[in-house]
Design a protein around this motif. Structure first.
Motif, PDB file in Angstrom:
ATOM      1  N   GLY A   7      -3.727   4.697  -6.353  1.00 23.88           N
ATOM      2  CA  GLY A   7      -4.156   3.997  -5.155  1.00 23.88           C
ATOM      3  C   GLY A   7      -5.589   4.262  -4.745  1.00 23.88           C
ATOM      4  O   GLY A   7      -6.031   3.805  -3.677  1.00 23.88           O
ATOM      5  N   ARG A   8      -6.349   4.964  -5.578  1.00 26.90           N
ATOM      6  CA  ARG A   8      -7.731   5.314  -5.228  1.00 26.90           C
ATOM      7  C   ARG A   8      -8.756   4.390  -5.886  1.00 26.90           C
ATOM      8  O   ARG A   8      -9.955   4.656  -5.823  1.00 26.90           O
ATOM      9  N   GLY A   9      -8.293   3.329  -6.516  1.00 24.12           N
ATOM     10  CA  GLY A   9      -9.212   2.401  -7.160  1.00 24.12           C
ATOM     11  C   GLY A   9      -9.775   1.394  -6.177  1.00 24.12           C
ATOM     12  O   GLY A   9      -9.605   1.518  -4.960  1.00 24.12           O
ATOM     13  N   TYR A  10     -10.428   0.387  -6.725  1.00 21.17           N
ATOM     14  CA  TYR A  10     -11.034  -0.644  -5.888  1.00 21.17           C
ATOM     15  C   TYR A  10     -10.905  -1.995  -6.567  1.00 21.17           C
ATOM     16  O   TYR A  10     -10.605  -2.066  -7.754  1.00 21.17           O
ATOM     17  N   PRO A  11     -11.015  -3.099  -5.829  1.00 23.56           N
ATOM     18  CA  PRO A  11     -11.466  -3.222  -4.433  1.00 23.56           C
ATOM     19  C   PRO A  11     -10.362  -3.136  -3.385  1.00 23.56           C
ATOM     20  O   PRO A  11     -10.653  -3.019  -2.197  1.00 23.56           O
ATOM     21  N   GLN A  12      -9.089  -3.183  -3.799  1.00 20.20           N
ATOM     22  CA  GLN A  12      -8.008  -3.290  -2.807  1.00 20.20           C
ATOM     23  C   GLN A  12      -7.236  -1.998  -2.596  1.00 20.20           C
ATOM     24  O   GLN A  12      -6.430  -1.915  -1.682  1.00 20.20           O
ATOM     25  N   GLY A  13      -7.466  -1.003  -3.438  1.00 19.50           N
ATOM     26  CA  GLY A  13      -6.724   0.246  -3.305  1.00 19.50           C
ATOM     27  C   GLY A  13      -5.241   0.084  -3.578  1.00 19.50           C
ATOM     28  O   GLY A  13      -4.403   0.724  -2.930  1.00 19.50           O
ATOM     29  N   LEU A  14      -4.905  -0.761  -4.559  1.00 19.89           N
ATOM     30  CA  LEU A  14      -3.501  -0.997  -4.887  1.00 19.89           C
ATOM     31  C   LEU A  14      -2.882   0.234  -5.547  1.00 19.89           C
ATOM     32  O   LEU A  14      -3.573   1.022  -6.187  1.00 19.89           O
ATOM     33  N   SER A  15      -1.569   0.383  -5.413  1.00 20.76           N
ATOM     34  CA  SER A  15      -0.858   1.455  -6.098  1.00 20.76           C
ATOM     35  C   SER A  15      -0.168   0.893  -7.337  1.00 20.76           C
ATOM     36  O   SER A  15      -0.181  -0.309  -7.586  1.00 20.76           O
ATOM     37  N   ASP A  16       0.427   1.758  -8.104  1.00 19.73           N
ATOM     38  CA  ASP A  16       0.927   1.454  -9.447  1.00 19.73           C
ATOM     39  C   ASP A  16       1.692   0.130  -9.551  1.00 19.73           C
ATOM     40  O   ASP A  16       1.313  -0.762 -10.314  1.00 19.73           O
ATOM     41  N   ALA A  17       2.770  -0.017  -8.777  1.00 17.88           N
ATOM     42  CA  ALA A  17       3.631  -1.192  -8.906  1.00 17.88           C
ATOM     43  C   ALA A  17       2.942  -2.479  -8.449  1.00 17.88           C
ATOM     44  O   ALA A  17       3.385  -3.575  -8.809  1.00 17.88           O
ATOM     45  N   GLN A  18       1.878  -2.354  -7.690  1.00 19.39           N
ATOM     46  CA  GLN A  18       1.172  -3.529  -7.179  1.00 19.39           C
ATOM     47  C   GLN A  18       0.133  -4.077  -8.167  1.00 19.39           C
ATOM     48  O   GLN A  18      -0.376  -5.174  -7.974  1.00 19.39           O
ATOM     49  N   ILE A  19      -0.176  -3.305  -9.196  1.00 16.50           N
ATOM     50  CA  ILE A  19      -1.239  -3.688 -10.136  1.00 16.50           C
ATOM     51  C   ILE A  19      -0.642  -4.484 -11.288  1.00 16.50           C
ATOM     52  O   ILE A  19       0.330  -4.060 -11.920  1.00 16.50           O
ATOM     53  N   ALA A  20      -1.217  -5.650 -11.565  1.00 12.78           N
ATOM     54  CA  ALA A  20      -0.730  -6.499 -12.651  1.00 12.78           C
ATOM     55  C   ALA A  20      -0.946  -5.821 -13.998  1.00 12.78           C
ATOM     56  O   ALA A  20      -1.901  -5.062 -14.186  1.00 12.78           O
ATOM     57  N   LEU A  21      -0.059  -6.102 -14.953  1.00 14.77           N
ATOM     58  CA  LEU A  21      -0.164  -5.500 -16.280  1.00 14.77           C
ATOM     59  C   LEU A  21      -1.499  -5.857 -16.941  1.00 14.77           C
ATOM     60  O   LEU A  21      -2.111  -5.012 -17.597  1.00 14.77           O
ATOM     61  N   ASP A  22      -1.964  -7.094 -16.757  1.00 15.35           N
ATOM     62  CA  ASP A  22      -3.260  -7.499 -17.321  1.00 15.35           C
ATOM     63  C   ASP A  22      -4.357  -6.541 -16.883  1.00 15.35           C
ATOM     64  O   ASP A  22      -5.182  -6.094 -17.685  1.00 15.35           O
ATOM     65  N   ALA A  23      -4.380  -6.242 -15.570  1.00 14.60           N
ATOM     66  CA  ALA A  23      -5.418  -5.386 -15.010  1.00 14.60           C
ATOM     67  C   ALA A  23      -5.296  -3.963 -15.537  1.00 14.60           C
ATOM     68  O   ALA A  23      -6.294  -3.289 -15.793  1.00 14.60           O
ATOM     69  N   LYS A  24      -4.055  -3.481 -15.704  1.00  9.88           N
ATOM     70  CA  LYS A  24      -3.844  -2.134 -16.237  1.00  9.88           C
ATOM     71  C   LYS A  24      -4.365  -2.027 -17.669  1.00  9.88           C
ATOM     72  O   LYS A  24      -4.998  -1.030 -18.041  1.00  9.88           O
ATOM     73  N   ILE A  25      -4.086  -3.051 -18.472  1.00 10.27           N
ATOM     74  CA  ILE A  25      -4.535  -3.050 -19.868  1.00 10.27           C
ATOM     75  C   ILE A  25      -6.057  -3.089 -19.947  1.00 10.27           C
ATOM     76  O   ILE A  25      -6.685  -2.259 -20.625  1.00 10.27           O
ATOM     77  N   VAL A  26      -6.654  -4.050 -19.264  1.00 12.74           N
ATOM     78  CA  VAL A  26      -8.114  -4.186 -19.307  1.00 12.74           C
ATOM     79  C   VAL A  26      -8.776  -2.959 -18.686  1.00 12.74           C
ATOM     80  O   VAL A  26      -9.810  -2.484 -19.180  1.00 12.74           O
TER      81      VAL A  26
END
Length: 303
Positions: free
Chosen positions: A137-156
């Motif tokens: 949850g410490r990323g940016y720009p939205q500060g999303l946590s694990d389950a909120q992050i799309a798989l595409d974004a996790k891979i890239v």
């Protein structure tokens, strides 16, 4: 429902025309991203590497070929928003100040706004906007946590970070692959998605990573500027006698061919011309990538 032979032929021709137009539109979008990348002298080939890594990681995770191509395409486009970052920050050779880093952190939102009205937006938006989000949850720009992050974004995201670690910068040389993967392993579940990170680490020793790290295209490693390091990008149309410029120190180089036909960049001792310094997209590479990724666009034609 029955169609006449003529109607079927017309439908097939229409579908072919739509596919050709989509491929052309994709190529123009990739070219735009390529030119944005060229503003930073130390990121030559970064988009190609992130795209190739993202595609391989998607396949390793069991995604379909079409999905892997879509995510590879998103990897190539993930940094479009850096067009909104001033050169003084983007090209700064030293550590960024907090204020400067705050500007860098705007690039996902800028990229999302740029791509929002594009017809391919649904295919790449998650990665463009979310590639710097982190499971803790410490990323940016939205500060999303694990389950909120799309798989595409996790891979890239993990592929982007891996390439950043293994690429050289003015203040450091790129890390060995093993060290970069050790850092990723130490941040599983925190900075990097655990499943994606473990799948990337599992590629170590397969040869899959070595053919991408330090390269700007298939079988083409980055060439070395004598002053700046690996900043020279050999495009597919490069030929003996052709000139290129170091985008960092503006030194002029000329391609020379050895007995085996391999090109090597040799300094001329001169400053590069304005034409040599102007960013020009590698149209041959882009045409190849657009052809390779066109299957990812078929979902847009589905009823």
């Amino acid at each position: 429902m029955f169609f006449s032979r003529g109607t079927k032929a017309e439908l097939a021709k229409l579908k072919s025309n739509v596919a050709a137009q989509q491929k052309s539109l994709l190529a123009s979008l990739l070219a735009s991203a390529w030119v944005v990348e060229a503003r930073d002298p130390y990121t030559g080939g970064h988009l190609w590497r992130v795209a190739m890594l993202s595609g391989k990681l998607a396949r390793a995770l069991g995604l379909s070929e079409s999905e892997a191509n879509r995510i590879a395409m998103a990897g190539f486009l993930h940094d479009l928003g850096k067009i909104g970052v001033p050169d003084a920050i983007l090209r700064k050779p030293d550590k960024l100040t907090d204020d400067e880093f705050a500007v860098i952190k705007t690039h996902p939102n800028i990229g999302a706004r740029l791509i929002a009205s594009h017809p391919f937006s649904p295919l790449v938006m998650n990665a463009v906007l979310g590639h710097h989000e982190t499971p803790n949850g410490r990323g940016y720009p939205q500060g999303l946590s694990d389950a909120q992050i799309a798989l595409d974004a996790k891979i890239v995201g993990v592929c982007d970070a891996f390439d950043a670690m293994t690429s050289s910068r003015p203040y450091r040389r790129g890390m060995p692959i093993e060290k970069a993967l050790q850092i990723i392993a130490s941040e599983l579940g925190q900075q990097f998605d655990r499943r994606c990170g473990e799948a990337l680490i599992a590629l170590q020793g397969t040869g899959e990573l070595e053919h991408i790290v330090g390269h700007s295209d298939e079988g083409i490693p980055l060439a070395q500027c004598l002053m700046c390091g690996p900043t020279l990008v050999q495009v597919r149309g490069s030929h003996a006698g052709g000139h290129l410029a170091c985008p960092n120190c503006t030194a002029d180089y000329v391609w020379e061919s050895d007995a085996a036909g391999h090109l090597a960049a040799k300094p001329t001792g001169n400053k590069a011309s304005a034409d040599a310094l102007a960013p020009v997209a590698d149209v041959v590479q882009i045409e190849d990538l657009a052809t390779r990724w066109v299957s990812a666009l078929e979902v847009l034609q589905a009823p």
